[in-house]
Design a protein around this motif. Sequence first.
Motif, PDB file in Angstrom:
ATOM      1  N   ASN A 118     -12.971 -38.592  -4.477  1.00 17.50           N
ATOM      2  CA  ASN A 118     -12.241 -38.648  -3.228  1.00 17.50           C
ATOM      3  C   ASN A 118     -12.114 -37.238  -2.377  1.00 17.50           C
ATOM      4  O   ASN A 118     -11.781 -37.545  -1.331  1.00 17.50           O
ATOM      5  CB  ASN A 118     -10.820 -38.917  -3.981  1.00 17.50           C
ATOM      6  CG  ASN A 118     -10.467 -40.185  -4.691  1.00 17.50           C
ATOM      7  OD1 ASN A 118     -11.353 -41.087  -4.138  1.00 17.50           O
ATOM      8  ND2 ASN A 118      -9.678 -40.202  -5.600  1.00 17.50           N
ATOM      9  N   THR A 119     -12.727 -36.314  -2.927  1.00 14.84           N
ATOM     10  CA  THR A 119     -12.590 -35.105  -1.834  1.00 14.84           C
ATOM     11  C   THR A 119     -13.867 -34.380  -1.563  1.00 14.84           C
ATOM     12  O   THR A 119     -13.843 -33.441  -0.756  1.00 14.84           O
ATOM     13  CB  THR A 119     -11.625 -34.050  -2.828  1.00 14.84           C
ATOM     14  OG1 THR A 119     -11.989 -33.560  -3.915  1.00 14.84           O
ATOM     15  CG2 THR A 119     -10.250 -34.694  -2.885  1.00 14.84           C
ATOM     16  N   TYR A 120     -14.943 -34.762  -2.386  1.00 16.94           N
ATOM     17  CA  TYR A 120     -16.280 -33.915  -2.177  1.00 16.94           C
ATOM     18  C   TYR A 120     -16.718 -34.062  -0.651  1.00 16.94           C
ATOM     19  O   TYR A 120     -16.905 -33.178  -0.136  1.00 16.94           O
ATOM     20  CB  TYR A 120     -17.139 -34.693  -3.016  1.00 16.94           C
ATOM     21  CG  TYR A 120     -18.508 -33.678  -2.916  1.00 16.94           C
ATOM     22  CD1 TYR A 120     -18.453 -32.612  -3.994  1.00 16.94           C
ATOM     23  CD2 TYR A 120     -19.653 -33.951  -2.516  1.00 16.94           C
ATOM     24  CE1 TYR A 120     -19.812 -31.717  -4.077  1.00 16.94           C
ATOM     25  CE2 TYR A 120     -20.845 -33.363  -2.440  1.00 16.94           C
ATOM     26  CZ  TYR A 120     -20.710 -31.885  -3.065  1.00 16.94           C
ATOM     27  OH  TYR A 120     -21.766 -31.209  -3.310  1.00 16.94           O
ATOM     28  N   LEU A 121     -16.630 -35.298  -0.126  1.00 16.77           N
ATOM     29  CA  LEU A 121     -17.145 -35.317   1.220  1.00 16.77           C
ATOM     30  C   LEU A 121     -16.504 -34.291   2.255  1.00 16.77           C
ATOM     31  O   LEU A 121     -16.966 -34.048   3.112  1.00 16.77           O
ATOM     32  CB  LEU A 121     -17.296 -36.814   1.542  1.00 16.77           C
ATOM     33  CG  LEU A 121     -18.207 -37.571   0.772  1.00 16.77           C
ATOM     34  CD1 LEU A 121     -18.182 -39.108   1.345  1.00 16.77           C
ATOM     35  CD2 LEU A 121     -19.697 -37.178   0.879  1.00 16.77           C
ATOM     36  N   GLN A 122     -15.118 -34.483   2.158  1.00 12.26           N
ATOM     37  CA  GLN A 122     -14.372 -33.726   2.927  1.00 12.26           C
ATOM     38  C   GLN A 122     -14.505 -32.182   2.657  1.00 12.26           C
ATOM     39  O   GLN A 122     -14.799 -31.360   3.558  1.00 12.26           O
ATOM     40  CB  GLN A 122     -12.964 -33.977   2.746  1.00 12.26           C
ATOM     41  CG  GLN A 122     -12.371 -35.345   3.168  1.00 12.26           C
ATOM     42  CD  GLN A 122     -12.695 -36.555   2.315  1.00 12.26           C
ATOM     43  OE1 GLN A 122     -12.810 -36.039   1.055  1.00 12.26           O
ATOM     44  NE2 GLN A 122     -12.689 -37.506   2.617  1.00 12.26           N
ATOM     45  N   GLU A 123     -14.664 -31.731   1.377  1.00 15.70           N
ATOM     46  CA  GLU A 123     -14.813 -30.361   0.907  1.00 15.70           C
ATOM     47  C   GLU A 123     -16.110 -29.794   1.391  1.00 15.70           C
ATOM     48  O   GLU A 123     -16.043 -28.751   1.869  1.00 15.70           O
ATOM     49  CB  GLU A 123     -14.460 -30.152  -0.303  1.00 15.70           C
ATOM     50  CG  GLU A 123     -13.115 -30.371  -1.028  1.00 15.70           C
ATOM     51  CD  GLU A 123     -12.157 -29.398  -0.197  1.00 15.70           C
ATOM     52  OE1 GLU A 123     -12.502 -28.217  -0.040  1.00 15.70           O
ATOM     53  OE2 GLU A 123     -11.269 -29.693   0.331  1.00 15.70           O
ATOM     54  N   LYS A 124     -17.124 -30.707   1.319  1.00 16.40           N
ATOM     55  CA  LYS A 124     -18.433 -30.247   1.519  1.00 16.40           C
ATOM     56  C   LYS A 124     -18.909 -29.838   3.135  1.00 16.40           C
ATOM     57  O   LYS A 124     -19.716 -29.116   3.631  1.00 16.40           O
ATOM     58  CB  LYS A 124     -19.623 -31.266   1.197  1.00 16.40           C
ATOM     59  CG  LYS A 124     -19.845 -32.322   1.913  1.00 16.40           C
ATOM     60  CD  LYS A 124     -20.839 -33.381   1.437  1.00 16.40           C
ATOM     61  CE  LYS A 124     -22.148 -33.350   2.284  1.00 16.40           C
ATOM     62  NZ  LYS A 124     -23.148 -33.930   1.726  1.00 16.40           N
ATOM     63  N   ASN A 125     -17.752 -30.109   4.091  1.00 19.57           N
ATOM     64  CA  ASN A 125     -17.709 -29.450   5.420  1.00 19.57           C
ATOM     65  C   ASN A 125     -17.031 -28.187   5.636  1.00 19.57           C
ATOM     66  O   ASN A 125     -17.127 -27.503   6.570  1.00 19.57           O
ATOM     67  CB  ASN A 125     -16.945 -30.451   6.267  1.00 19.57           C
ATOM     68  CG  ASN A 125     -17.652 -31.954   6.435  1.00 19.57           C
ATOM     69  OD1 ASN A 125     -18.852 -32.040   6.642  1.00 19.57           O
ATOM     70  ND2 ASN A 125     -16.947 -33.149   6.265  1.00 19.57           N
ATOM     71  N   LYS A 126     -16.718 -27.651   4.308  1.00 19.57           N
ATOM     72  CA  LYS A 126     -16.183 -26.287   4.430  1.00 19.57           C
ATOM     73  C   LYS A 126     -17.058 -25.423   3.706  1.00 19.57           C
ATOM     74  O   LYS A 126     -17.980 -25.838   3.107  1.00 19.57           O
ATOM     75  CB  LYS A 126     -14.776 -26.509   3.420  1.00 19.57           C
ATOM     76  CG  LYS A 126     -13.672 -27.243   4.258  1.00 19.57           C
ATOM     77  CD  LYS A 126     -12.395 -27.405   3.448  1.00 19.57           C
ATOM     78  CE  LYS A 126     -11.474 -28.293   3.910  1.00 19.57           C
ATOM     79  NZ  LYS A 126     -10.272 -28.659   2.795  1.00 19.57           N
TER      80      LYS A 126
ATOM     81  N   ASN B  99     -14.434 -22.158  -2.790  1.00 23.17           N
ATOM     82  CA  ASN B  99     -13.850 -23.399  -2.704  1.00 23.17           C
ATOM     83  C   ASN B  99     -13.399 -23.883  -3.793  1.00 23.17           C
ATOM     84  O   ASN B  99     -13.926 -23.841  -5.030  1.00 23.17           O
ATOM     85  CB  ASN B  99     -14.903 -24.442  -2.174  1.00 23.17           C
ATOM     86  CG  ASN B  99     -14.285 -25.776  -1.679  1.00 23.17           C
ATOM     87  OD1 ASN B  99     -14.066 -26.582  -2.838  1.00 23.17           O
ATOM     88  ND2 ASN B  99     -14.068 -25.854  -0.317  1.00 23.17           N
TER      89      ASN B  99
ATOM     90  N   TRP C  87     -23.916 -27.053  -0.141  1.00 27.50           N
ATOM     91  CA  TRP C  87     -23.318 -28.271  -0.864  1.00 27.50           C
ATOM     92  C   TRP C  87     -24.530 -29.105  -1.320  1.00 27.50           C
ATOM     93  O   TRP C  87     -25.282 -29.371  -0.493  1.00 27.50           O
ATOM     94  CB  TRP C  87     -22.257 -28.832  -0.229  1.00 27.50           C
ATOM     95  CG  TRP C  87     -21.101 -28.120   0.159  1.00 27.50           C
ATOM     96  CD1 TRP C  87     -20.420 -27.402   1.105  1.00 27.50           C
ATOM     97  CD2 TRP C  87     -19.900 -28.147  -0.732  1.00 27.50           C
ATOM     98  NE1 TRP C  87     -19.473 -26.953   0.769  1.00 27.50           N
ATOM     99  CE2 TRP C  87     -18.937 -27.284  -0.232  1.00 27.50           C
ATOM    100  CE3 TRP C  87     -19.635 -28.756  -2.113  1.00 27.50           C
ATOM    101  CZ2 TRP C  87     -17.767 -27.152  -1.134  1.00 27.50           C
ATOM    102  CZ3 TRP C  87     -18.442 -28.598  -2.622  1.00 27.50           C
ATOM    103  CH2 TRP C  87     -17.508 -27.662  -2.149  1.00 27.50           C
TER     104      TRP C  87
END
Length: 94
Positions: free
Chosen positions: A12-20, A25, A59
């Motif tokens: 649920n969070t990987y795709l958003q976090e990989k933009n950071k 992280n 990532w």
Amino acid sequence: MTLRELLEKILNTYLQEKNKPLKDNSLAECLRSGLKDVVSDDLISGSLITKGSPGQGSWAIVPWIGLFDTTMSVSAAKGFDIVYLFSPDMKYVW
């Protein structure tokens, strides 16, 4: 945390976090810890270890977490182990 909760958190969070940035992280640290938070300390001892990878330097397209018996293998590429691989679109985990 249960195994299901860990897998859902990553999905649920990987795709958003990989933009950071990857460095420092919290999700990246969670992946590097592998199954440590969900597997009993009694199991992770001796020759059994756990680890994972969000990527190295950037990532990963396919992150993973796994459990390894160091008498047989120490990486997701060689030996026999239990590894959860996440699909690039984060819709599946195998």
